[in-house]
Design a protein around this motif. Structure first.
Motif, PDB file in Angstrom:
ATOM      1  N   VAL A 216     -49.220  21.006 -32.086  1.00  0.00           N
ATOM      2  CA  VAL A 216     -49.988  19.816 -31.702  1.00  0.00           C
ATOM      3  C   VAL A 216     -51.424  19.898 -32.217  1.00  0.00           C
ATOM      4  CG1 VAL A 216     -48.545  19.298 -29.699  1.00  0.00           C
ATOM      5  CG2 VAL A 216     -50.554  20.739 -29.412  1.00  0.00           C
ATOM      6  N   VAL A 234     -41.742  11.920 -30.569  1.00  0.00           N
ATOM      7  CA  VAL A 234     -41.439  13.229 -29.987  1.00  0.00           C
ATOM      8  C   VAL A 234     -40.034  13.213 -29.399  1.00  0.00           C
ATOM      9  CG1 VAL A 234     -43.818  13.914 -29.571  1.00  0.00           C
ATOM     10  CG2 VAL A 234     -42.644  12.535 -27.865  1.00  0.00           C
ATOM     11  N   SER A 242     -43.223  20.848 -22.888  1.00  0.00           N
ATOM     12  CA  SER A 242     -44.346  20.539 -23.783  1.00  0.00           C
ATOM     13  C   SER A 242     -45.387  19.628 -23.137  1.00  0.00           C
ATOM     14  CB  SER A 242     -43.821  19.856 -25.059  1.00  0.00           C
ATOM     15  OG  SER A 242     -42.757  20.573 -25.646  1.00  0.00           O
ATOM     16  N   PHE A 246     -48.967  17.809 -24.912  1.00  0.00           N
ATOM     17  CA  PHE A 246     -49.135  16.389 -25.212  1.00  0.00           C
ATOM     18  C   PHE A 246     -50.173  15.730 -24.314  1.00  0.00           C
ATOM     19  CE2 PHE A 246     -44.893  16.946 -27.239  1.00  0.00           C
ATOM     20  CZ  PHE A 246     -45.327  16.647 -28.523  1.00  0.00           C
ATOM     21  N   LEU A 258     -47.519   8.122 -27.639  1.00  0.00           N
ATOM     22  CA  LEU A 258     -46.273   8.842 -27.897  1.00  0.00           C
ATOM     23  C   LEU A 258     -45.135   7.842 -28.018  1.00  0.00           C
ATOM     24  CD1 LEU A 258     -46.375  11.783 -25.280  1.00  0.00           C
ATOM     25  CD2 LEU A 258     -47.194  11.811 -27.649  1.00  0.00           C
ATOM     26  N   TYR A 276     -43.953  12.491 -17.420  1.00  0.00           N
ATOM     27  CA  TYR A 276     -44.733  11.771 -18.432  1.00  0.00           C
ATOM     28  C   TYR A 276     -45.038  10.354 -17.952  1.00  0.00           C
ATOM     29  CZ  TYR A 276     -44.029  15.458 -21.898  1.00  0.00           C
ATOM     30  OH  TYR A 276     -44.060  16.657 -22.571  1.00  0.00           O
TER      31      TYR A 276
END
Length: 307
Positions: A216, A234, A242, A246, A258, A276
């Motif tokens: 990243v 992604v 991860s 991010f 994203l 997320y």
């Protein structure tokens, strides 16, 4: 007396040099700040959601509501894509494997198609949908961008330009050369969204690594001086391990988003994506998942707990 005059003269010279150095330093910093401000002022954020919101295709700035049509790489597929309910049409671009060598719509290992990029664009210009061109070879980029430039004034929807430009977790394919790709694209894609990703892989019954800090940070180094909005495609199955990477990456610029995608054979637990959804603005994560996965994801109790 002479000694005093000599000392005074030296002090004057020293003072003059000091003033010059201070003045130059202030001028340099001012110039640097002005340059930085100009670069920031020239940067663009993603207007995709605004476009579809203004068209009435979305109710709010919720990137999860953008629907995708995949692999519109034939005459039948692009015809179907233009008539269905999707907002964005994705297709793959490479050079035909025989004469005439020209950009066509195909995904490797295919190297031929019943439709060229030129004809594909001619069909799309009459639509209000957005397009995402996924480049599979560097040699197709230059001619393709020239063809795109010829119809830009006619295109109504957002244009996304996609390529895998860096090696990622489990990636076996060779990425496109990042510098060569961006040199060809960046100057001709000033209003486009650059979709810049990593080559990845996923295997069942094994521990698949996520996106590392090195990956990243390397991507941020490539993208930080760009002025275009950038979305990072992604792989969904690799995201649980991860998150912090991010989270850091999206904090580096408000130009960044994203786009979460999945492989056809990937085993994905959509509950793993809730972290997320709940910790990032809903305007900054697109979900390019299978229809049944997206339906299940939106039905989860925690789905509406977005920012």
């Amino acid at each position: 007396m002479r000694l005093n005059k000599l000392c005074l003269s030296r002090y004057c010279v020293l003072a003059l040099v000091t003033v010059v150095i201070v003045t130059w330093t202030i001028s340099f910093r001012s110039s640097e700040e002005t340059s930085s401000s100009t670069a920031a002022a020239g940067s663009m954020t993603d207007q995709t959601l605004d476009y579809f919101l203004n068209k009435g295709a979305l109710k709010d700035h919720n990137a999860a509501d953008v629907q995708w049509y995949h692999a519109a790489n034939s005459k039948d597929k692009i015809t179907e894509a233009l008539q269905d309910s999707s907002q964005m049409i994705e297709a793959d671009v490479l050079l035909r494997g025989r004469d005439p060598r020209e950009p066509i719509m195909a995904h490797p290992p295919d190297n031929d198609s019943d439709i060229t990029l030129r004809d594909w664009l001619a069909m799309v210009v009459n639509s209000e949908k957005g397009i995402k061109l996924d480049f599979k070879s560097l040699e197709a980029v230059g001619e393709s961008m020239a063809l795109l430039d010829k119809v830009r004034d006619q295109l109504k929807g957002p244009v996304w330009i996609n390529a895998d430009i860096l090696p990622g977790p489990g990636g076996m394919a060779t990425p496109l050369d990042a510098q060569a790709f961006l040199q060809t694209v960046a100057m001709k894609a000033e209003g486009d969204v650059l979709s810049l990703g990593w080559t990845t892989g996923w295997s069942p019954n094994t521990d698949n690594p996520g996106y590392s800090w090195e990956m990243v940070q390397q991507m941020e180094a490539v993208c930080k001086n760009l002025t275009q909005p950038v979305t990072f495609p992604v792989r969904a199955a690799l995201l649980p391990q991860s998150f912090v990477q991010f989270q850091w990456l999206l904090q580096q610029s408000d130009r960044y988003t994203l786009t979460i995608w999945t492989g056809q054979s990937d085993v994905l637990n959509v509950e793993n994506l809730l972290h997320y959804r709940q910790n990032f603005s809903k305007s900054r994560i697109y979900y390019d998942l299978l229809e049944n996965q997206m339906t299940k994801f939106k039905s989860l109790p925690g789905y509406t707990m977005s920012q």
